[in-house]
Design a protein around this motif. Structure first.
Motif, mmCIF file in Angstrom:
data_model
loop_
_atom_site.group_PDB
_atom_site.id
_atom_site.type_symbol
_atom_site.label_atom_id
_atom_site.label_comp_id
_atom_site.label_asym_id
_atom_site.label_seq_id
_atom_site.Cartn_x
_atom_site.Cartn_y
_atom_site.Cartn_z
ATOM 1 N N ARG A 74 -16.348 -131.999 -5.864
ATOM 2 C CA ARG A 74 -17.276 -131.245 -6.726
ATOM 3 C C ARG A 74 -18.301 -132.167 -7.359
ATOM 4 N NH1 ARG A 74 -13.086 -127.760 -10.053
ATOM 5 N NH2 ARG A 74 -12.210 -129.814 -10.026
ATOM 6 N N LEU A 75 -17.881 -133.364 -7.759
ATOM 7 C CA LEU A 75 -18.826 -134.330 -8.319
ATOM 8 C C LEU A 75 -19.829 -134.809 -7.271
ATOM 9 C CD1 LEU A 75 -16.430 -136.451 -10.532
ATOM 10 C CD2 LEU A 75 -18.213 -134.886 -11.319
ATOM 11 N N ALA A 76 -19.373 -134.966 -6.044
ATOM 12 C CA ALA A 76 -20.280 -135.369 -4.968
ATOM 13 C C ALA A 76 -21.308 -134.282 -4.690
ATOM 14 C CB ALA A 76 -19.488 -135.693 -3.702
ATOM 15 N N ASP B 52 -26.919 -132.255 -5.390
ATOM 16 C CA ASP B 52 -27.891 -131.315 -5.950
ATOM 17 C C ASP B 52 -28.863 -132.009 -6.892
ATOM 18 O OD1 ASP B 52 -26.785 -129.233 -4.551
ATOM 19 O OD2 ASP B 52 -25.512 -128.564 -6.203
ATOM 20 N N ARG B 53 -28.345 -132.917 -7.711
ATOM 21 C CA ARG B 53 -29.202 -133.635 -8.657
ATOM 22 C C ARG B 53 -30.136 -134.611 -7.951
ATOM 23 N NH1 ARG B 53 -29.750 -132.126 -13.762
ATOM 24 N NH2 ARG B 53 -30.021 -134.276 -14.314
ATOM 25 N N CYS C 175 -20.215 -136.335 0.801
ATOM 26 C CA CYS C 175 -19.573 -135.010 0.863
ATOM 27 C C CYS C 175 -18.868 -134.795 2.195
ATOM 28 C CB CYS C 175 -20.605 -133.915 0.631
ATOM 29 S SG CYS C 175 -21.360 -133.965 -1.000
ATOM 30 N N SER C 176 -19.522 -135.160 3.273
ATOM 31 C CA SER C 176 -18.914 -134.914 4.580
ATOM 32 C C SER C 176 -17.695 -135.808 4.817
ATOM 33 C CB SER C 176 -19.939 -135.100 5.695
ATOM 34 O OG SER C 176 -20.375 -136.430 5.754
ATOM 35 N N ASP C 177 -17.737 -137.058 4.368
ATOM 36 C CA ASP C 177 -16.573 -137.938 4.533
ATOM 37 C C ASP C 177 -15.400 -137.471 3.691
ATOM 38 O OD1 ASP C 177 -17.830 -139.575 6.352
ATOM 39 O OD2 ASP C 177 -18.516 -141.008 4.836
ATOM 40 N N LEU C 178 -15.666 -136.990 2.489
ATOM 41 C CA LEU C 178 -14.584 -136.471 1.652
ATOM 42 C C LEU C 178 -13.929 -135.250 2.284
ATOM 43 C CD1 LEU C 178 -16.097 -136.833 -1.916
ATOM 44 C CD2 LEU C 178 -14.158 -138.087 -0.974
ATOM 45 N N TYR D 191 -11.839 -141.579 3.012
ATOM 46 C CA TYR D 191 -12.162 -141.729 1.595
ATOM 47 C C TYR D 191 -12.856 -143.065 1.336
ATOM 48 C CZ TYR D 191 -9.244 -137.658 0.573
ATOM 49 O OH TYR D 191 -8.718 -136.406 0.523
ATOM 50 N N GLU D 192 -12.462 -144.088 2.079
ATOM 51 C CA GLU D 192 -13.143 -145.371 1.950
ATOM 52 C C GLU D 192 -14.571 -145.298 2.497
ATOM 53 O OE1 GLU D 192 -10.553 -148.142 3.893
ATOM 54 O OE2 GLU D 192 -9.362 -148.434 2.081
#
Length: 67
Positions: free
Chosen positions: A5-7, A12-13, A42-45, A61-62
């Motif tokens: 969600r933070l990513a 967006d920002r 976002c895509s890696d997460l 994640y890395e």
């Protein structure tokens, strides 16, 4: 996941910055790199979250952390 969600929030920002940098021919490449990096997080997460093995999950994640 909170980090996803933070990513998404960061993506967006950052869009305002990407469009602003893309308008200037001198910083157009920086805008493209920023857009690609933000999208990669976002895509890696999401790719890592879908993995069943902890080792595979950690690898993606890395990748996101590196982006």
């Amino acid at each position: 996941m909170t980090v996803y969600r933070l990513a998404r929030f960061t993506a967006d920002r950052a869009w305002k910055d990407v469009t602003r940098l893309g308008a200037d021919p001198h910083t157009r490449k920086i805008a493209a790199d920023l857009c690609r990096s933000i999208g990669a997080i976002c895509s890696d997460l999401s790719e890592g979250y879908s993995r069943s093995s902890g080792r595979d999950r950690l690898r993606f994640y890395e990748y996101a952390l590196g982006s």
